[in-house]
Design a protein around this motif. Structure first.
Motif, mmCIF file in Angstrom:
data_model
loop_
_atom_site.group_PDB
_atom_site.id
_atom_site.type_symbol
_atom_site.label_atom_id
_atom_site.label_comp_id
_atom_site.label_asym_id
_atom_site.label_seq_id
_atom_site.Cartn_x
_atom_site.Cartn_y
_atom_site.Cartn_z
ATOM 1 N N ARG A 17 -54.564 21.121 79.884
ATOM 2 C CA ARG A 17 -55.884 21.529 79.388
ATOM 3 C C ARG A 17 -55.736 22.645 78.365
ATOM 4 O O ARG A 17 -55.009 23.606 78.583
ATOM 5 C CB ARG A 17 -56.765 21.994 80.535
ATOM 6 C CG ARG A 17 -58.136 22.500 80.072
ATOM 7 C CD ARG A 17 -59.046 22.786 81.236
ATOM 8 N NE ARG A 17 -60.230 23.509 80.839
ATOM 9 C CZ ARG A 17 -61.195 23.884 81.677
ATOM 10 N NH1 ARG A 17 -61.095 23.596 82.969
ATOM 11 N NH2 ARG A 17 -62.245 24.554 81.246
ATOM 12 N N ARG A 18 -56.402 22.518 77.243
ATOM 13 C CA ARG A 18 -56.393 23.532 76.204
ATOM 14 C C ARG A 18 -57.492 24.547 76.498
ATOM 15 O O ARG A 18 -58.679 24.215 76.479
ATOM 16 C CB ARG A 18 -56.620 22.894 74.826
ATOM 17 C CG ARG A 18 -55.570 21.848 74.458
ATOM 18 C CD ARG A 18 -54.176 22.445 74.440
ATOM 19 N NE ARG A 18 -53.184 21.514 73.916
ATOM 20 C CZ ARG A 18 -52.097 21.150 74.540
ATOM 21 N NH1 ARG A 18 -51.849 21.612 75.747
ATOM 22 N NH2 ARG A 18 -51.231 20.324 73.992
ATOM 23 N N LEU A 19 -57.113 25.761 76.777
ATOM 24 C CA LEU A 19 -58.059 26.782 77.204
ATOM 25 C C LEU A 19 -58.650 27.539 76.025
ATOM 26 O O LEU A 19 -58.009 27.722 74.990
ATOM 27 C CB LEU A 19 -57.371 27.773 78.144
ATOM 28 C CG LEU A 19 -56.726 27.199 79.402
ATOM 29 C CD1 LEU A 19 -56.082 28.306 80.211
ATOM 30 C CD2 LEU A 19 -57.745 26.440 80.238
ATOM 31 N N ARG A 20 -59.875 28.000 76.210
ATOM 32 C CA ARG A 20 -60.524 28.934 75.283
ATOM 33 C C ARG A 20 -60.221 30.332 75.801
ATOM 34 O O ARG A 20 -60.668 30.708 76.888
ATOM 35 C CB ARG A 20 -62.022 28.684 75.244
ATOM 36 C CG ARG A 20 -62.433 27.271 74.807
ATOM 37 C CD ARG A 20 -63.884 27.009 75.145
ATOM 38 N NE ARG A 20 -64.108 27.061 76.589
ATOM 39 C CZ ARG A 20 -65.312 27.137 77.158
ATOM 40 N NH1 ARG A 20 -66.406 27.167 76.409
ATOM 41 N NH2 ARG A 20 -65.426 27.187 78.479
ATOM 42 N N VAL A 21 -59.459 31.096 75.022
ATOM 43 C CA VAL A 21 -58.930 32.381 75.470
ATOM 44 C C VAL A 21 -59.525 33.499 74.635
ATOM 45 O O VAL A 21 -59.569 33.423 73.403
ATOM 46 C CB VAL A 21 -57.394 32.415 75.360
ATOM 47 C CG1 VAL A 21 -56.852 33.753 75.846
ATOM 48 C CG2 VAL A 21 -56.765 31.262 76.134
ATOM 49 N N LEU A 22 -59.952 34.573 75.313
ATOM 50 C CA LEU A 22 -60.380 35.805 74.654
ATOM 51 C C LEU A 22 -59.401 36.901 75.052
ATOM 52 O O LEU A 22 -59.219 37.167 76.240
ATOM 53 C CB LEU A 22 -61.796 36.184 75.073
ATOM 54 C CG LEU A 22 -62.328 37.519 74.539
ATOM 55 C CD1 LEU A 22 -62.441 37.497 73.022
ATOM 56 C CD2 LEU A 22 -63.683 37.861 75.178
ATOM 57 N N ASP A 23 -58.773 37.534 74.070
ATOM 58 C CA ASP A 23 -57.821 38.620 74.316
ATOM 59 C C ASP A 23 -58.419 39.903 73.747
ATOM 60 O O ASP A 23 -58.452 40.111 72.533
ATOM 61 C CB ASP A 23 -56.483 38.306 73.642
ATOM 62 C CG ASP A 23 -55.394 39.309 74.015
ATOM 63 O OD1 ASP A 23 -55.710 40.332 74.652
ATOM 64 O OD2 ASP A 23 -54.225 39.060 73.655
ATOM 65 N N VAL A 24 -58.926 40.762 74.627
ATOM 66 C CA VAL A 24 -59.565 42.016 74.218
ATOM 67 C C VAL A 24 -58.526 43.124 74.244
ATOM 68 O O VAL A 24 -57.950 43.437 75.286
ATOM 69 C CB VAL A 24 -60.747 42.343 75.148
ATOM 70 C CG1 VAL A 24 -61.302 43.728 74.835
ATOM 71 C CG2 VAL A 24 -61.835 41.298 74.994
ATOM 72 N N GLY A 25 -58.294 43.718 73.065
ATOM 73 C CA GLY A 25 -57.191 44.664 72.916
ATOM 74 C C GLY A 25 -55.922 43.896 72.621
ATOM 75 O O GLY A 25 -54.908 44.062 73.294
ATOM 76 N N ILE A 26 -55.993 43.074 71.595
ATOM 77 C CA ILE A 26 -54.899 42.135 71.310
ATOM 78 C C ILE A 26 -53.620 42.842 70.907
ATOM 79 O O ILE A 26 -52.529 42.288 71.027
ATOM 80 C CB ILE A 26 -55.349 41.141 70.208
ATOM 81 C CG1 ILE A 26 -54.348 39.987 70.060
ATOM 82 C CG2 ILE A 26 -55.587 41.840 68.903
ATOM 83 C CD1 ILE A 26 -54.811 38.918 69.092
ATOM 84 N N MET A 51 -53.349 48.051 64.460
ATOM 85 C CA MET A 51 -52.960 46.945 65.327
ATOM 86 C C MET A 51 -53.464 45.613 64.775
ATOM 87 O O MET A 51 -52.780 44.586 64.875
ATOM 88 C CB MET A 51 -53.502 47.165 66.741
ATOM 89 C CG MET A 51 -52.826 48.280 67.511
ATOM 90 S SD MET A 51 -51.116 47.898 67.971
ATOM 91 C CE MET A 51 -50.216 48.760 66.696
ATOM 92 N N VAL A 52 -54.657 45.620 64.190
ATOM 93 C CA VAL A 52 -55.175 44.393 63.584
ATOM 94 C C VAL A 52 -54.244 43.923 62.471
ATOM 95 O O VAL A 52 -53.914 42.733 62.366
ATOM 96 C CB VAL A 52 -56.596 44.603 63.033
ATOM 97 C CG1 VAL A 52 -57.056 43.388 62.233
ATOM 98 C CG2 VAL A 52 -57.576 44.872 64.171
ATOM 99 N N ALA A 53 -53.801 44.875 61.644
ATOM 100 C CA ALA A 53 -52.881 44.523 60.552
ATOM 101 C C ALA A 53 -51.569 43.985 61.101
ATOM 102 O O ALA A 53 -51.011 43.014 60.567
ATOM 103 C CB ALA A 53 -52.631 45.745 59.676
ATOM 104 N N ALA A 54 -51.073 44.597 62.175
ATOM 105 C CA ALA A 54 -49.824 44.126 62.780
ATOM 106 C C ALA A 54 -49.993 42.722 63.348
ATOM 107 O O ALA A 54 -49.100 41.872 63.219
ATOM 108 C CB ALA A 54 -49.379 45.095 63.868
ATOM 109 N N ALA A 55 -51.135 42.461 63.980
ATOM 110 C CA ALA A 55 -51.382 41.139 64.538
ATOM 111 C C ALA A 55 -51.499 40.094 63.429
ATOM 112 O O ALA A 55 -50.981 38.978 63.555
ATOM 113 C CB ALA A 55 -52.651 41.157 65.381
#
Length: 233
Positions: A17-26, A51-55
């Motif tokens: 199953r392909r899950l819908r994932v939310l990662d808060v504080g990625i 961190m956004v730029a690194a991600a």
């Protein structure tokens, strides 16, 4: 922790199953990219622009098929209700975030609302019941004594942050209709290792020992971090 999370996913969702994932504080996207490589659709929320730029940089190095499965949103994890509809995700991750939040209960409640019925909430927190372990084992008895009666500590970045106690988070999860389903210890034996230290030559053995300790009493109770998994009713 990744093995613990995979164990919970395998026990809760049908194979494939392909899950819908939310990662808060990625953060740098470590877990988000790992889950995207497994075929899941991942939305990452991160407040820190560095961190956004690194991600984004890490994501750019991935094949197109994986890049298409990851969406990055710059924003505060406490505002998930602004960006997403309730029940939009099968799996919500919040790893290494609660220690920076003075009042975690509203954040955790908001994350639980993002879950579809039967969805899984994964929290990684500093263990407030074991704050004396690190200074005690490091030869700082005064620091250990001071840590017994507080949930505040100074992290490796020099920031004054907070820890969570298992009993209190268990009560919080029960109160927001996502009761605790399983919990683990993380960094039972490796907490004193320097962040920039090279991997030990016996890394497989260390990982195996950590995995077993994280499942086993009394070891998991004195882990540096707790991994809690709640299930939306």
């Amino acid at each position: 922790m990744a093995r613990q999370l995979d164990e919970q996913i395998a026990g809760r969702f049908p194979v494939g199953r392909r899950l819908r994932v939310l990662d808060v504080g990625i953060g740098q996207g470590t877990q988000a990219l790992r889950l995207a490589r497994l075929g899941h659709q991942v939305t990452g929320v991160e407040q820190d622009p560095v961190m956004v730029a690194a991600a984004r940089e890490a994501l750019a190095r991935e094949p197109e098929g994986i890049r298409e499965r990851v969406r990055l949103v710059q924003g505060d994890g406490r505002d998930t209700g602004v960006h997403f509809l309730p029940g939009s995700f099968d799996l919500v991750l919040c790893h290494g975030v609660l220690m920076y939040v003075a009042e975690p209960d509203p954040l955790v409640a908001g994350l639980a609302r993002m879950l579809a019925p039967g969805g899984l909430l994964s929290l990684l927190v500093r263990n407030g019941d074991a704050l004396a372990m690190r200074p005690g084992l490091a030869g700082d008895p005064a620091g250990a004594l001071a840590a017994f009666d507080t949930t505040s500590y100074t992290n490796r970045l020099g920031l004054n942050v907070r820890a969570d106690r298992l009993a209190e988070l268990t009560a919080t999860l029960a109160g927001i209709a996502a009761p605790l389903h399983a919990w683990y210890g993380v960094r039972v034996f490796s907490d004193l290792a320097a962040d920039d230290a090279p991997p030990p030559h016996d890394l497989p053995a260390l990982l195996a020992a950590e995995e077993r300790a994280g499942h086993t009493d009394p070891y998991r109770g004195v882990a540096a971090l707790l991994h809690l998994c709640g299930v939306r009713g």
